[in-house]
Scaffold this motif. Structure first.
Motif, PDB file in Angstrom:
ATOM      1  N   GLN A   1       1.204  14.957   2.521  1.00  0.00           N
ATOM      2  CA  GLN A   1       1.092  13.737   1.706  1.00  0.00           C
ATOM      3  C   GLN A   1       1.437  12.502   2.538  1.00  0.00           C
ATOM      4  OE1 GLN A   1       3.845  15.053  -1.322  1.00  0.00           O
ATOM      5  NE2 GLN A   1       2.181  15.247  -2.815  1.00  0.00           N
TER       6      GLN A   1
ATOM      7  N   THR B   1      -0.869   9.260   3.510  1.00  0.00           N
ATOM      8  CA  THR B   1      -0.437   7.873   3.323  1.00  0.00           C
ATOM      9  C   THR B   1      -0.595   7.081   4.606  1.00  0.00           C
ATOM     10  OG1 THR B   1       1.145   8.527   1.612  1.00  0.00           O
ATOM     11  CG2 THR B   1       1.520   6.412   2.704  1.00  0.00           C
TER      12      THR B   1
ATOM     13  N   ASN C   1      -4.268   6.383   5.278  1.00  0.00           N
ATOM     14  CA  ASN C   1      -4.762   5.293   4.430  1.00  0.00           C
ATOM     15  C   ASN C   1      -4.307   3.939   4.958  1.00  0.00           C
ATOM     16  OD1 ASN C   1      -5.914   7.187   2.745  1.00  0.00           O
ATOM     17  ND2 ASN C   1      -4.216   7.192   1.277  1.00  0.00           N
TER      18      ASN C   1
ATOM     19  N   THR D   1       8.114  13.437  -0.822  1.00  0.00           N
ATOM     20  CA  THR D   1       6.795  13.440  -0.195  1.00  0.00           C
ATOM     21  C   THR D   1       6.745  14.535   0.869  1.00  0.00           C
ATOM     22  OG1 THR D   1       6.620  11.051  -0.537  1.00  0.00           O
ATOM     23  CG2 THR D   1       5.099  12.045   1.037  1.00  0.00           C
TER      24      THR D   1
ATOM     25  N   ASN E   1       0.805  -1.223   0.000  1.00  0.00           N
ATOM     26  CA  ASN E   1       0.000   0.000   0.000  1.00  0.00           C
ATOM     27  C   ASN E   1       0.838   1.272   0.000  1.00  0.00           C
ATOM     28  OD1 ASN E   1      -3.113  -0.629   0.402  1.00  0.00           O
ATOM     29  ND2 ASN E   1      -1.959  -2.161   1.587  1.00  0.00           N
ATOM     30  N   VAL E   2       2.096   1.134  -0.396  1.00  0.00           N
ATOM     31  CA  VAL E   2       2.942   2.313  -0.616  1.00  0.00           C
ATOM     32  C   VAL E   2       3.435   2.290  -2.055  1.00  0.00           C
ATOM     33  CG1 VAL E   2       3.643   2.514   1.797  1.00  0.00           C
ATOM     34  CG2 VAL E   2       4.983   1.078   0.256  1.00  0.00           C
ATOM     35  N   ARG E   3       4.072   3.367  -2.487  1.00  0.00           N
ATOM     36  CA  ARG E   3       4.512   3.489  -3.871  1.00  0.00           C
ATOM     37  C   ARG E   3       5.765   2.666  -4.124  1.00  0.00           C
ATOM     38  NH1 ARG E   3       5.390   9.815  -3.574  1.00  0.00           N
ATOM     39  NH2 ARG E   3       6.727   8.918  -1.947  1.00  0.00           N
TER      40      ARG E   3
ATOM     41  N   LEU F   1       9.579   7.815   2.693  1.00  0.00           N
ATOM     42  CA  LEU F   1       8.868   8.189   1.474  1.00  0.00           C
ATOM     43  C   LEU F   1       9.596   9.343   0.781  1.00  0.00           C
ATOM     44  CD1 LEU F   1       6.761   6.772   3.376  1.00  0.00           C
ATOM     45  CD2 LEU F   1       5.010   8.119   2.243  1.00  0.00           C
TER      46      LEU F   1
ATOM     47  N   ASP G   1       9.203   3.669  -2.395  1.00  0.00           N
ATOM     48  CA  ASP G   1       9.153   3.895  -0.952  1.00  0.00           C
ATOM     49  C   ASP G   1       9.818   2.719  -0.233  1.00  0.00           C
ATOM     50  OD1 ASP G   1       7.784   6.226  -1.442  1.00  0.00           O
ATOM     51  OD2 ASP G   1       5.805   5.341  -1.122  1.00  0.00           O
TER      52      ASP G   1
END
Length: 429
Positions: free
Chosen positions: A365, A369, A372, A361, A339-341, A358, A344
């Motif tokens: 932001q 994250t 979420n 970022t 669930n992270v980019r 991150l 990351d």
């Protein structure tokens, strides 16, 4: 058989075959389409009465010829009589692109110059409809009839009537001659305005061409030579490979041994950087990457840090055992990672505490994250149907350095714990 013939034999055979095919194409491979009075095709006459004129066309078919008789009137500005020969029923037509010449014999009697127009109407669904023959492309050629003399008209000399292009508002990409789907051929008087009786006797019209066009045959021959060249190249490469096989085998063994050592070394190195339980980075495994990301960070492209800690994890171990606790940690790490980019970093910092880094970022932001992730963790299904939550502390690694940022994020996490857990808190400025 290829080995017995040899390369020189193959070249000789292909050379002879190429000459034979070119000669056969030039002197043979002929095909034709003949239209005459005995053809079982529908014939239909038309005249300028359709446009308000007074010319009258009639058709007489005998054993030897098709006769178009036109009682031409000067009532209409462009008087005409014509006979249409339906080659196929639209939307189907005949592909005439493989023909290159029209051979015909006819005679013309009447006043004025004996000019005739030949139309080949092409059907294209992009602009044609089966019911309206005027929507079929008007490919045309004009010529003067020499009585009883066989004429030859190259299909390459046909053009599209400019008035038809303008009248039908044809787009530019369809301006060219198209003979790919011709359902109708028309023979018409050629713009003669002299009133009187005009009689055109058509003995025959023959489309002639080659079964295989010269260009297609040349491409085929070139492909055959190309295949031969590829075969020769493959054989040479195979011989080189065989000749060097022993040396390459020994070299490969040395390379393989060296690669195996490098892989083992890399595996040991990587293993030292990976948490064996959760398979995410550990502290040692993130050091170099974080140093690089800190060097690349700026005010407009900051490096954010999120510390997250599983709420009441000790109770999970005490209630369900360390086996279930390990399962929770493994799934927790997978949930964070998925669930992270890409780019990351997820790090197991110790126990049930994880740190996320991150790049590029900003603080808000990073906060979103973390929020979420918090919601995802709370809504996920966990081993033994445990209701699991986590708390988060968010900070930016600024000019004060890594230690200060870690301290600020840890303080924010502590504040989230004190505020009731299952929360996200930002570090204080």
């Amino acid at each position: 058989m290829i080995r017995r013939i040899g390369l020189s034999g193959l070249i000789t055979m292909l050379f002879v075959l190429s000459i034979f095919l070119l000669a056969w194409q030039h002197f043979g491979m002929n095909k034709s389409l003949r239209i005459d009075a005995n053809s079982a095709l529908p014939f239909k006459i038309a005249d300028d009465r359709l446009d308000g004129g007074g010319s009258i066309a009639s058709l007489i078919k005998s054993k030897d010829a098709i006769q178009l008789k036109c009682q031409m009137s000067d009532k209409y500005e462009w008087p005409y009589c014509e006979v249409g020969i339906q080659l196929r029923k639209p939307p189907l037509g005949i592909d005439l692109r493989s023909f290159d010449t029209i051979r015909m014999k006819m005679s013309y009697k009447g006043p004025g110059r004996h000019r005739v127009r030949l139309f080949l109407r092409n059907f294209n669904p992009a602009y044609s409809t089966p019911q309206e023959s005027t929507s079929w492309k008007l490919n045309e050629i004009q010529f003067i009839v020499e009585d009883g003399v066989e004429m030859q008209l190259p299909l390459s000399k046909f053009n599209v009537a400019s008035w038809w292009l303008a009248d039908k508002n044809i787009p530019l990409e369809h301006f060219g001659v198209d003979l790919s789907n011709v359902p109708l051929m028309i023979i018409s008087t050629g713009g003669n305005k002299e009133a009187g009786t005009h009689t055109i006797d058509i003995d025959y019209v023959v489309f002639e061409g080659k079964v295989i066009q010269r260009e297609d045959l040349l491409i085929t021959i070139l492909l055959l030579w190309g295949l031969l060249a590829l075969g020769v190249l493959a054989k040479v490469l195979y011989q080189l490979h065989t000749r060097l096989d022993q040396i390459r085998t020994e070299a490969s063994q040395l390379v393989a041994a060296n690669a195996s050592l490098k892989e083992e070394k890399q595996r040991i190195t990587d293993q030292a950087k990976i948490d064996p339980l959760t398979q995410v980075r550990n502290r040692a495994g993130i050091r170099n990457d974080i140093a690089r990301e800190m060097a690349n960070a700026s005010e407009f492209s900051p490096l954010a840090m999120i510390i997250c800690d599983i709420d009441h994890f000790k109770a999970v171990n005490d209630t369900y055992g360390h086996g279930v606790g390990d399962e929770v940690l493994v799934k927790f790490a997978k949930t964070l990672s998925s669930n992270v980019r890409h780019g990351d970093y997820v790090v197991r910092w110790g126990g049930e505490e994880f740190v996320l880094f991150l790049p590029n970022t900003k603080l808000q932001q990073a906060y979103q994250t973390a929020e979420n992730l918090r919601q995802t963790i709370e809504e996920s299904r966990w081993p033994a149907k445990i209701e699991l939550t986590a708390s988060f502390g968010v900070a930016i690694i600024g000019e004060a350095g890594f230690a200060k940022a870690l301290e600020a994020a840890d303080a924010a996490l502590y504040e989230a714990k004190n505020a009731g857990r299952n929360r996200v808190e930002l570090a204080k400025d």
